[in-house]
Enzyme design. Structure first.
Site, PDB file in Angstrom:
ATOM      1  N   LYS A 143       8.338   3.207 -17.641  1.00  0.00           N
ATOM      2  CA  LYS A 143       8.286   1.898 -16.885  1.00  0.00           C
ATOM      3  C   LYS A 143       8.940   0.606 -17.472  1.00  0.00           C
ATOM      4  O   LYS A 143       8.496   0.429 -18.950  1.00  0.00           O
ATOM      5  CB  LYS A 143       6.701   1.607 -16.694  1.00  0.00           C
TER       6      LYS A 143
HETATM    7  C1  E4P Z   1       0.575   0.244 -11.493  1.00  0.00           C
HETATM    8  O1  E4P Z   1       1.927   0.406 -11.466  1.00  0.00           O
HETATM    9  C2  E4P Z   1       0.631  -1.827 -11.011  1.00  0.00           C
HETATM   10  O2  E4P Z   1       0.963  -2.073 -13.234  1.00  0.00           O
HETATM   11  C3  E4P Z   1      -0.768  -2.140 -11.230  1.00  0.00           C
HETATM   12  O3  E4P Z   1      -0.968  -1.777  -9.397  1.00  0.00           O
HETATM   13  C4  E4P Z   1      -0.818  -3.554 -10.941  1.00  0.00           C
HETATM   14  O4  E4P Z   1      -2.291  -3.802 -10.497  1.00  0.00           O
HETATM   15  P1  E4P Z   1      -3.029  -4.968 -10.661  1.00  0.00           P
HETATM   16  O5  E4P Z   1      -2.681  -6.061  -9.874  1.00  0.00           O
HETATM   17  O6  E4P Z   1      -4.313  -4.871  -9.655  1.00  0.00           O
HETATM   18  O7  E4P Z   1      -3.639  -5.250 -12.448  1.00  0.00           O
END
Ligand code: E4P
Length: 219
Positions: A85
């Site tokens: 990622k």
């Molecule tokens: C997933 O890949 C993201 O990092 C995550 O959904 C972020 O979520 P949040 O905005 O609730 O922290």
């Protein structure tokens, strides 16, 4: 239509995986911190316990593509489901292109515009993560962003998958799939809420009652 779990909590992942409905997991440094483990440790646990999982997103955090690629090397030996990622920055996109050319799965994260989604697709991303909830927090519609990206990708026949992230409720999940997301990644509490409906509970109570009555021995 795939469901990923958005957590680094291993017991939650194991529990949801046993339903057979979870196709992958996304983690990030904040979720790792909450779980009190390194992302490397969490990814290793998941890949060992969940052999059919298609993707585990492991986030790299650095200023340069070279450093991101170095960090990626620590995750890659864990298994084929490892998905690196990277942030939607120029350096992140350079790292994405390099990994994609090597056949490694990538997830370009922190996507907030169609323009970013276009660049991520050009960089060969396997997935892009538009952050639906954080768009809404900033007064523009996250589900409309998903729709706009999906329309652009469909028109241009792009194979990058839209992985809707930062989902805060069940309604977001339904809307994102209706608008063209390929994957939704859900916090565990949202995943378990997807089962719930008051009319299912009421109907079941009645069927249980009628079943018990109908199966009483005749007098
Ligand atoms: C997933 O890949 C993201 O990092 C995550 O959904 C972020 O979520 P949040 O905005 O609730 O922290």
């Amino acid at each position: 239509m795939k469901l990923f779990l958005d957590t680094a909590d291993f017991s939650e992942i194991q529990k949801a995986y046993l339903t057979g409905l979870i196709d992958g997991v996304t983690t990030n440094p904040t979720l790792g911190l909450k779980a009190g483990k390194t992302l490397y440790g969490i990814a290793g646990d998941i890949l060992q316990a969940c052999p059919t999982i298609e993707s585990v997103s492991c986030e790299v955090v650095a200023d340069t593509a070279a450093e991101m690629l170095d960090q990626a090397q620590t995750f890659l030996p864990l298994g084929e489901a490892v998905t690196i990622k990277v942030p939607c920055t120029i350096e992140g996109l350079k790292a994405c292109r390099f990994l994609a050319e090597d056949g490694i799965k990538t997830n370009v994260t922190l996507v907030f515009s169609v323009a970013q989604a276009i660049l991520a697709a050009k960089a060969g991303a396997t997935y892009i993560s538009p952050f639906v909830g954080r768009c809404n927090d900033n007064s523009f519609s996250g589900v409309e962003l998903v729709r706009a990206i999906a329309n652009t990708y469909a028109t241009q026949r792009v194979s990058t998958q839209i992985l809707a992230a930062s989902l805060r409720d069940v309604h977001h999940v339904s809307r994102c799939f209706a608008y063209g997301a390929d994957v939704c990644t859900l916090p565990p509490k949202v995943f378990w809420k997807m089962y719930e409906h008051v009319l299912t509970d009421q109907g079941l109570a009645q069927f249980e009652n009628d079943w018990a009555t109908a199966n009483q021995p005749f007098k």
